[in-house]
Design a protein around this motif. Structure first.
Motif, PDB file in Angstrom:
ATOM      1  N   PHE A 650      -7.536   9.557 -22.061  1.00 52.55           N
ATOM      2  CA  PHE A 650      -6.667   9.931 -20.943  1.00 52.55           C
ATOM      3  C   PHE A 650      -7.265  11.084 -20.149  1.00 52.55           C
ATOM      4  O   PHE A 650      -7.314  11.052 -18.920  1.00 52.55           O
ATOM      5  CB  PHE A 650      -5.285  10.310 -21.487  1.00 52.55           C
ATOM      6  N   VAL A 651      -7.734  12.122 -20.854  1.00 56.49           N
ATOM      7  CA  VAL A 651      -8.303  13.283 -20.168  1.00 56.49           C
ATOM      8  C   VAL A 651      -9.534  12.877 -19.368  1.00 56.49           C
ATOM      9  O   VAL A 651      -9.729  13.312 -18.224  1.00 56.49           O
ATOM     10  CB  VAL A 651      -8.654  14.386 -21.194  1.00 56.49           C
ATOM     11  N   ARG A 652     -10.371  12.014 -19.955  1.00 55.85           N
ATOM     12  CA  ARG A 652     -11.604  11.619 -19.270  1.00 55.85           C
ATOM     13  C   ARG A 652     -11.303  10.790 -18.024  1.00 55.85           C
ATOM     14  O   ARG A 652     -11.879  11.029 -16.952  1.00 55.85           O
ATOM     15  CB  ARG A 652     -12.485  10.830 -20.230  1.00 55.85           C
ATOM     16  N   VAL A 653     -10.404   9.821 -18.124  1.00 58.84           N
ATOM     17  CA  VAL A 653     -10.079   8.991 -16.962  1.00 58.84           C
ATOM     18  C   VAL A 653      -9.380   9.824 -15.897  1.00 58.84           C
ATOM     19  O   VAL A 653      -9.652   9.676 -14.699  1.00 58.84           O
ATOM     20  CB  VAL A 653      -9.205   7.792 -17.389  1.00 58.84           C
ATOM     21  N   ARG A 654      -8.491  10.712 -16.328  1.00 56.75           N
ATOM     22  CA  ARG A 654      -7.810  11.562 -15.349  1.00 56.75           C
ATOM     23  C   ARG A 654      -8.803  12.408 -14.556  1.00 56.75           C
ATOM     24  O   ARG A 654      -8.667  12.585 -13.344  1.00 56.75           O
ATOM     25  CB  ARG A 654      -6.804  12.473 -16.066  1.00 56.75           C
ATOM     26  N   GLU A 655      -9.826  12.911 -15.240  1.00 56.26           N
ATOM     27  CA  GLU A 655     -10.818  13.731 -14.549  1.00 56.26           C
ATOM     28  C   GLU A 655     -11.614  12.896 -13.551  1.00 56.26           C
ATOM     29  O   GLU A 655     -11.916  13.353 -12.441  1.00 56.26           O
ATOM     30  CB  GLU A 655     -11.754  14.372 -15.564  1.00 56.26           C
ATOM     31  N   MET A 656     -11.962  11.662 -13.907  1.00 61.56           N
ATOM     32  CA  MET A 656     -12.654  10.786 -12.957  1.00 61.56           C
ATOM     33  C   MET A 656     -11.791  10.571 -11.715  1.00 61.56           C
ATOM     34  O   MET A 656     -12.291  10.595 -10.582  1.00 61.56           O
ATOM     35  CB  MET A 656     -12.974   9.442 -13.620  1.00 61.56           C
ATOM     36  N   MET A 657     -10.491  10.388 -11.939  1.00 55.70           N
ATOM     37  CA  MET A 657      -9.592  10.170 -10.809  1.00 55.70           C
ATOM     38  C   MET A 657      -9.476  11.423  -9.954  1.00 55.70           C
ATOM     39  O   MET A 657      -9.425  11.348  -8.717  1.00 55.70           O
ATOM     40  CB  MET A 657      -8.219   9.733 -11.317  1.00 55.70           C
TER      41      MET A 657
END
Length: 1006
Positions: A650-657
């Motif tokens: 979740f943290v990784r995808v949120r940062e990409m977004m």
């Protein structure tokens, strides 16, 4: 040093400084050995207030300073610096990660509030290093790389460095963090160097967060502790100085000056342990020493309720700790706090001396959640104010003079409502008592704190065998000279904890446990304990799935402080100089270049209810940050105990977004028949995923597959919606990676332990294989090709142990036609709806209703139901052929239809069967696989994975009917039902499957 001398305890709060002088040789006397106590306002310079408090105590008791054997101080100053985001007290910190190719997308501070991250997270350097879970080296550390990072850190003017290595707490041989720490000290001799393994346990993000805060607060903490020591020396005290620590033990000042973060949550602990000491006179020392006690600390603005175990230590929280929005995993007491705030927090029930009481005509009386707080002496009725408070009602209700303000100022309108006030107050206390108890038996409840006067003497509470307000309860938080031996002497206690993964190949579990226990004993001795007094307080052995002959072992040892040792000092001349200065000067903060560029506004009930997902006219659902959070919450609940926490993904995808990447979801129905639908995710042990954050293994595996089949996929479908794999399609399909949408569906509708327990195998037969397959360890090793899905599973599981026990895998694409025929539809939508239900309950402060709200979101009582509510009372685990088998037992909660019963859930990574055991021993199967059985934390609504099961956790258990792909055919029940796990049990459907409603269908423009 005489260990029978006078004890002095000081608690420095944000409002008051409380002090107690105690003679441990007279604890059986009516005054509990308390020679003097003092309460005064906290001074701007806390050392001034401490010095004045100690002077008053010595004068009142007529005690010479030479008779004081120890000074113990509890303080909220360090945690307040973080909560207040004070740039004068928080230093910038650099992180050197020993990680090789891993964790680079989840930089330090990635999940922090942006203002705190900009203050503290000033640099990150990724260098070679880190270990696999089995102790193999990912990459060896290289001094030249560290030297280059030190050069950059020096140029940025940063004087604090955290060294964080993958699986560092388990590194007992290579000692990579220690080696790098020595190099940093060589190249940056003036810098503070913090090794992550010295601060917290397994859990890479949470441990690093704790180490960052610890390093940032070090200069201020040393100066503050030095000021404490200087105050003691000014008064000619020659005794050791301690600080109270989160877990109920003490830290010598020298050690507290290195790990001040261990004191962050010590406030509730101080009150709990002080209360247990005070109540000895009423209950008897032998009774207190052999029973658990519930302690309620009622203040002016909060009520903290915690449990003291028979060990003498507070029950610890099992979940991660949140401080100022930052997740950490160090030991903290499990405390239910009823906070007075506006808007209210998810657990907000106002109960404090300043709580505002409202009574409108024809409406029920309410207490809080807002409060007059520090204005009570001008706002409360008894002090001539105009605001009715809980204190006013307590004065009106009391049969004795409480000596608080002027009782004559309480109007008759308040006195007329006293009985209703008593009933509301009683219900609030009984509710929190029930939540905190670990079994159905009544428990002794101790009331302490300045707000304890709200509860009348003689009050009886449901669930409480006794309700006791000890003498001196108002200064219980200052009685921090902890626990008691049969001799009756108050003994300062210190601890040592080891959290490690150990091999069990050539040794029995007991032999491994003995080794780790001895390590914990040695750490307690190093921290100042007398060896002959050290005992084991906590022991936990958790087998590690998919890792041969390995177990995670956690042991805590506690012992009495050795007063014969010369007291070490935490202060240096520089610290004393800093302590003399009125305040530290602001330091140039140079934040990371990659701080989040945007974040959504804070959630309120109104914004959550009004939120609508963005679905385009072409029926593409563009995932927003709020969608991602809700889907992540729902994925873990659908994981039925397995699949691993989605949080790192979740943290990784949120940062990409946040950096501009687009994540899209499309309907299964909108796939062209000839579309190529890829699939991939993670395979391995959840214990690895919390420590070795993903590198490029997911993408590497996909590249290996499409290098063989050619081209690229048109979309991704999830292997399983449950757990961390529920977000892998977003990671792979994001516009910054393969730039294709994720299908709103998956191949399981839940989580299963093996890759062949999928709906294509159920509906398409053994020939429905997606070949080739590939796995990658993210460290340059890739494997592919096999003859069947079952052989894929066998080959990959065998390779898994040699590839770090966690890999990314990829399957060759299925067609759009096959996906439409076999996928469990709309499971991303289902996760979204479950997460939304949890978020709304949190915003409304209605966590007691969250289980029922989730049931409605899933499809209603015909599809799902609450199987049980209660508290975990037993957990057993064992490792068989790479899978963790075990059983959790949950005792029914009082005041519910489940009281007196128990629920037993055997699990194989995921939960398999839920069996209710009645009071008469009758067993009834409530649900079994393929239906979903999910256990969640009752306080937060968060799912619990099977590794998270801990004694004493309050939970609710949901049953959700499985997708019809599993239940409509004999093959589906054979593969995914009880027989698929070797259970001699006939599957009986929990309910009627109701297809989840599509978010795309609901919100697409018509």
């Amino acid at each position: 040093m005489n260990d029978a001398g006078i004890r002095c305890g000081i608690d420095v709060g944000g409002t008051n400084t409380d002090g107690v002088l105690l003679d441990p040789r007279a604890t059986d006397a009516p005054n509990c050995g308390i020679l003097a106590y003092h309460k005064s306002p906290t001074t701007p310079n806390p050392s001034d207030g401490i010095e004045e408090c100690i002077r008053k105590l010595l004068e009142e008791a007529k005690v010479d300073a030479s008779q004081v054997a120890s000074l113990t101080i509890g303080t909220t100053h360090f945690i307040n610096a973080v909560i207040e985001k004070d740039s004068a007290r928080l230093a910038p910190v650099a992180v050197i990660r020993l990680c090789g190719p891993f964790s680079r997308e989840c930089y330090p501070g990635i999940d922090w509030p942006s203002d705190l991250a900009s203050l503290i997270c000033a640099h990150v350097g990724f260098v070679d290093g880190g270990l696999e879970i089995d102790g193999d080296i990912i990459r060896d550390v290289v001094e030249e790389q560290v030297a280059e990072q030190c050069r950059i850190i020096r140029e940025k003017g940063i004087n604090a460095v955290v060294v964080n290595g993958i699986f560092a707490p388990s590194d007992l041989v290579e000692k990579q963090e220690e080696r790098v720490g020595e190099w940093v000290a060589k190249y940056l001799p003036q810098a503070d160097v913090v090794l992550s393994k010295h601060v917290a346990n397994l859990g890479f993000i949470e441990r690093e967060n704790a180490a960052l805060l610890n390093a940032s607060i070090l200069p201020f903490a040393r100066a503050t502790i030095a000021s404490f020591e200087r105050a003691a020396r000014t008064l000619r005290l020659r005794c050791p100085v301690f600080l109270t620590q989160n877990d109920g033990t003490l830290l010598p000042a020298a050690l507290a000056g290195r790990v001040p973060i261990r004191t962050f949550n010590s406030g509730p602990t101080n009150s709990m342990c002080g209360a247990a000491f005070l109540v000895r006179h009423e209950l008897g020392a032998s009774t207190v020493a052999r029973k658990a006690l519930l302690v309620a600390d009622v203040g002016g603005t909060t009520t903290d309720v915690g449990m003291l175990l028979v060990s003498g230590l507070p029950r610890q929280a099992a979940a991660v700790t949140d401080v100022a929005g930052i997740r950490m995993n160090f030991s903290c007491p499990d405390v239910k706090r009823r906070v007075l705030s506006s808007p209210p927090t998810p657990r907000a029930i106002g109960l404090g001396g300043g709580s505002i009481v409202r009574k409108a005509p024809g409406q029920p009386l309410s207490i809080g959640p807002d409060s007059v707080g520090l204005r009570i002496q001008t706002s409360a009725l008894v002090f001539g104010g105009a605001v009715p408070t809980a204190t006013d009602y307590a004065v009106a209700a009391s049969a004795v003079d409480l000596a608080i303000g002027d009782a004559a100022r309480v109007p008759n309108s308040v006195r007329a409502d006293v009985e209703e006030y008593r009933a509301v107050l009683k219900a609030m206390l009984e509710g929190i008592i029930d939540r905190m108890k670990t079994n159905a038996d009544d428990i002794d409840v101790l009331l302490v704190g300045g707000g304890a006067v709200l509860v009348e003497d003689g009050t009886k509470l449901k669930g409480a065998s006794k309700v006791i307000k000890p003498k001196y309860s108002g200064v219980a938080n200052a009685i921090v000279t902890l626990y008691l031996h049969a001799c009756g002497a108050a003994i300062a206690r210190v601890s040592g904890t080891v959290d490690t993964v150990r091999p069990t190949t050539d040794k029995t579990t007991q032999q491994v446990l003995d080794e780790v226990s001895q390590m914990a004993v040695e750490r307690a001795v190093e921290n100042g304990a007398r060896r002959e007094t050290v005992e084991l307080a906590e022991i936990d052995v958790i087998p590690v799935p998919y890792v041969a002959n390995k177990a995670r072992v956690i042991v805590k040892a506690i012992g009495d402080f050795d007063f014969s040792r010369p007291p070490p000092s935490a202060a240096t001349s520089a610290d004393l100089d800093a302590a003399s200065a009125p305040s530290a000067q602001p330091i140039d903060k140079r934040p990371l270049d990659r701080l989040p560029t945007s974040a959504p506004p804070a959630d309120t009930v109104e914004t959550l209810e009004a939120y609508r997902p963005h679905v385009s006219a072409t029926r593409e659902w563009k995932i927003a940050e709020r969608d991602l959070e809700w889907i992540s919450l729902g994925c873990y609940i659908l994981g039925t105990g397995g699949g691993g926490t989605p949080y790192p993904d979740f943290v990784r995808v949120r940062e990409m977004m946040r950096r501009g990447a687009t994540v899209r979801v499309i309907s299964v129905d909108d796939l062209p028949d000839d579309a190529r639908v890829g699939c991939g995710g993670g395979m391995g042990s959840p214990t690895v995923s919390i420590e070795k954050l993903s590198g490029d293994e997911m993408i590497d595996a996909q590249r290996a597959v499409y290098a063989i089949v050619g081209g690229k996929p048109d979309a991704f479908v999830l292997l399983e919606i449950g757990g961390g794999n529920g977000l892998q399609g977003f990671l792979l399909g994001a516009s910054c990676n393969m730039d294709v949408p994720t299908v709103d569906g998956d191949w399981m509708g839940r989580a299963y332990p093996t890759g062949w327990q999928t709906t294509p195998i159920v509906l398409g037969g053994d020939g429905a294989k997606a070949m080739p397959n590939a796995i990658s360890d993210g460290n340059g090793n890739v494997m592919n090709e096999a003859t069947s899905e079952k052989m894929v599973e066998r080959a990959f599981r065998a390779a898994l142990a040699e590839m770090g026990s966690m890999v990314g895998f990829a399957k060759a694409p299925f067609t759009g036609k096959e996906t439409k025929a076999w996928a469990v539809r709309n499971t991303v939508s289902l996760s979204w709806r479950i997460g939304r239900a949890v978020a709304l309950c949190r915003a409304r402060s209605e966590m007691d209703a969250v289980a029922d709200v989730i049931v409605d979101a899933v499809g209603g009582p015909d599809t799902a139901r609450v199987l049980f509510r209660g508290k975990i009372v037993a957990v057993e685990r064992k490792l068989i052929k790479g899978h963790v088998y075990g059983e959790v037992t949950i005792a029914g909660a009082d005041g519910t239809p489940f009281a007196g019963a128990a629920l037993k859930i055997p699990f194989k990574n995921e939960n398999l069967v839920a069996t209710r055991v009645g009071a008469d021993g009758t067993e009834t199967v409530l649900a079994s696989v393929p239906d979903l059985i999910s256990v969640s934390d009752a306080a937060s609504g968060e799912a619990l994975g099977t590794p998270d099961y801990r004694y004493g956790l309050h939970v609710f258990v949901l049953g959700i009917t499985a997708a019809e792909q599993w239940t409509s055919t004999a093959r589906g029940i054979a593969l995914g039902g009880p027989a698929g796990f070797g259970l001699d049990l006939e599957y009986v459907p929990l309910g009627v499957f109701k297809a989840p409603r599509s978010v795309i269908d609901e919100y697409a423009p018509q």
